[in-house]
Each structure stands twice: as C-alpha cells, then as structure tokens.
Design an enzyme around this catalytic site. Structure first.
Site: not given
Ligand code: DX5
Ligand code: ZN
Length: 217
Positions: A36, A138
C-alpha cells in the site's frame, strides 16, 4: 470452487523487523504480497515509498501486488515496474484518463488493476472492464489498516461478477479492507478471487496457519 488467492498486506507487518515477517510470508501459502503506497493527498495517511520498497522487493519471493493510493499514479509506472511488481493497481478516482493509464501499465509489462473506493459504483467500469486484469474493490475507505468491513461490498462483488461474465473479461476480483475469516468466506462465496488481509494475518497468533485457513475458505 477454486481456492482464493491470498495477498497479505505489508502495512500490518512489523516494520521494526520486516525481514522476519517477510521470511514467514515467503514460507507461507500466500500467493502475492500486497503493498500500500499512500501520499497524504489522495488518502489522509502516508505509508512508505520506493526507497523502503526496494528492500522489501529484495526480501520477498512473492509476486508484488502494488496498490497506489496516490494522485497521478501514472507518474510512477516506471518506479513500480523497476521494483519488479507483477500488478499495479490505480484508483479510478485518481485517474481522469483511466483508459490511457491502464494501457500504459500494460505496455510496461505489468498487469493492470483498477481500484474502486466504497462510494464508487461498479457500473462505472462498463467501458474498461475488458481491458483490466483485475478490479480491486475497497471494502473500507482507504488510508488505514484495521477498519471495519463495509458489508455492502458483498453486493458489489456479485454485481462485478455479473459484469465480468457478460463482458468477456478475464478480470480477477480482489477485495481489500477488514477481510478476516468470516468476511473472507462471504466474499469467496459471492465470487471474489483474491483476498487482501493485513491485521487478520499479521496480528494472528500463527500467521502460517491463518494463511492456510484463508486459502481453504
Ligand atoms: C487500506 C489498505 C489495506 C490495508 C488492509 O487503505 O489498502 O490494504 O492494509 O488492512 P486490514 O486487512 O487490516 O483492514
Ligand atoms: Zn491495499
């Protein structure tokens, strides 16, 4: 049903000992490593950039699934390619010329993914679905790990699966945000191909076992 691909999210790893966490992921049944990148403009947080990721890429033996939460992601196609990334995901909301950006990513030799925020409808993909290798939905508003899964995502997965089927598209469906065993199961049943998980994997008492169980959902 095919097993889901699992893409652990580096954001939840222990940055004081990244080498150890990456060794565990390397040994695991994880399919990809999710990365990310945040700029503090497109999303209200900053994560890590290319100087750090160069070392991550060196230590990881998994294909890199790079998720850019930045404005003008097309400026960084070369940098992402130089990392050795397999997939470059850009946000639909960050690209007024999304069709061109997708072609540029593919021309560079990477797979191209388009990402939708929770508030962006699946139907907006009608005219590019045949061109993309993946759609990343998302299931939280991007910027932070550890947020609660937005349940409406399940309906979006079903709608996207229908769109892909009727469009002769080979796009994979990946979901990111609040994915755990329970939400992961619902997502796989709805038609998701790839699960991103940060906290559910890196905060688990047994990372290897957790990944194995996610693959068997
Ligand atoms: C959020 C990121 C995700 C995040 C997910 O903006 O894109 O990839 O790391 O984390 P979890 O699985 O802990 O919700
Ligand atoms: Zn992500």
């Amino acid at each position: 049903m095919a097993k889901p691909l699992i893409s652990p999210s580096l954001l939840a790893a222990n940055f004081a000992n990244l080498e150890k966490d990456l060794e565990i992921i390397n040994k695991s049944q994880a399919d990809w490593l999710h990365i990310d990148i945040m700029d503090g403009v497109f999303v209200p947080n900053i994560s890590f950039g290319f100087p750090v990721l160069k070392y991550v890429a060196h230590l990881s033996n998994k294909p890199l699934d790079v998720h850019l939460m930045i404005v003008q992601p097309e400026k960084f196609i070369n940098e992402v390619k130089e990392l050795g990334a397999m997939m470059m995901n850009v946000h639909y909301e960050a690209c007024p010329h999304i069709h061109r950006v997708i072609q540029q990513i593919k021309d560079s030799g990477m797979k191209a993914g388009v990402t939708l925020n929770p508030g962006t409808p699946v139907s907006i993909l009608n005219d590019i679905i045949a061109d993309v290798d993946m759609v990343l939905l998302m299931s939280v508003n991007p910027g932070f790990g550890g947020q609660k899964f937005i349940t409406h995502t399940i309906d979006k997965v079903k709608e996207l699966r229908e769109l892909i089927n009727k469009s002769n598209s080979k796009a994979l469906i990946e979901i990111d945000g609040g994915v755990n065993m329970q939400t992961g199961k619902e997502l796989v049943d709805a038609g998701a191909d790839v699960l991103v998980a940060g906290n559910a994997i890196f905060r688990a008492p047994d990372i290897l076992k957790t990944i194995q169980e996610m693959k068997d959902l």
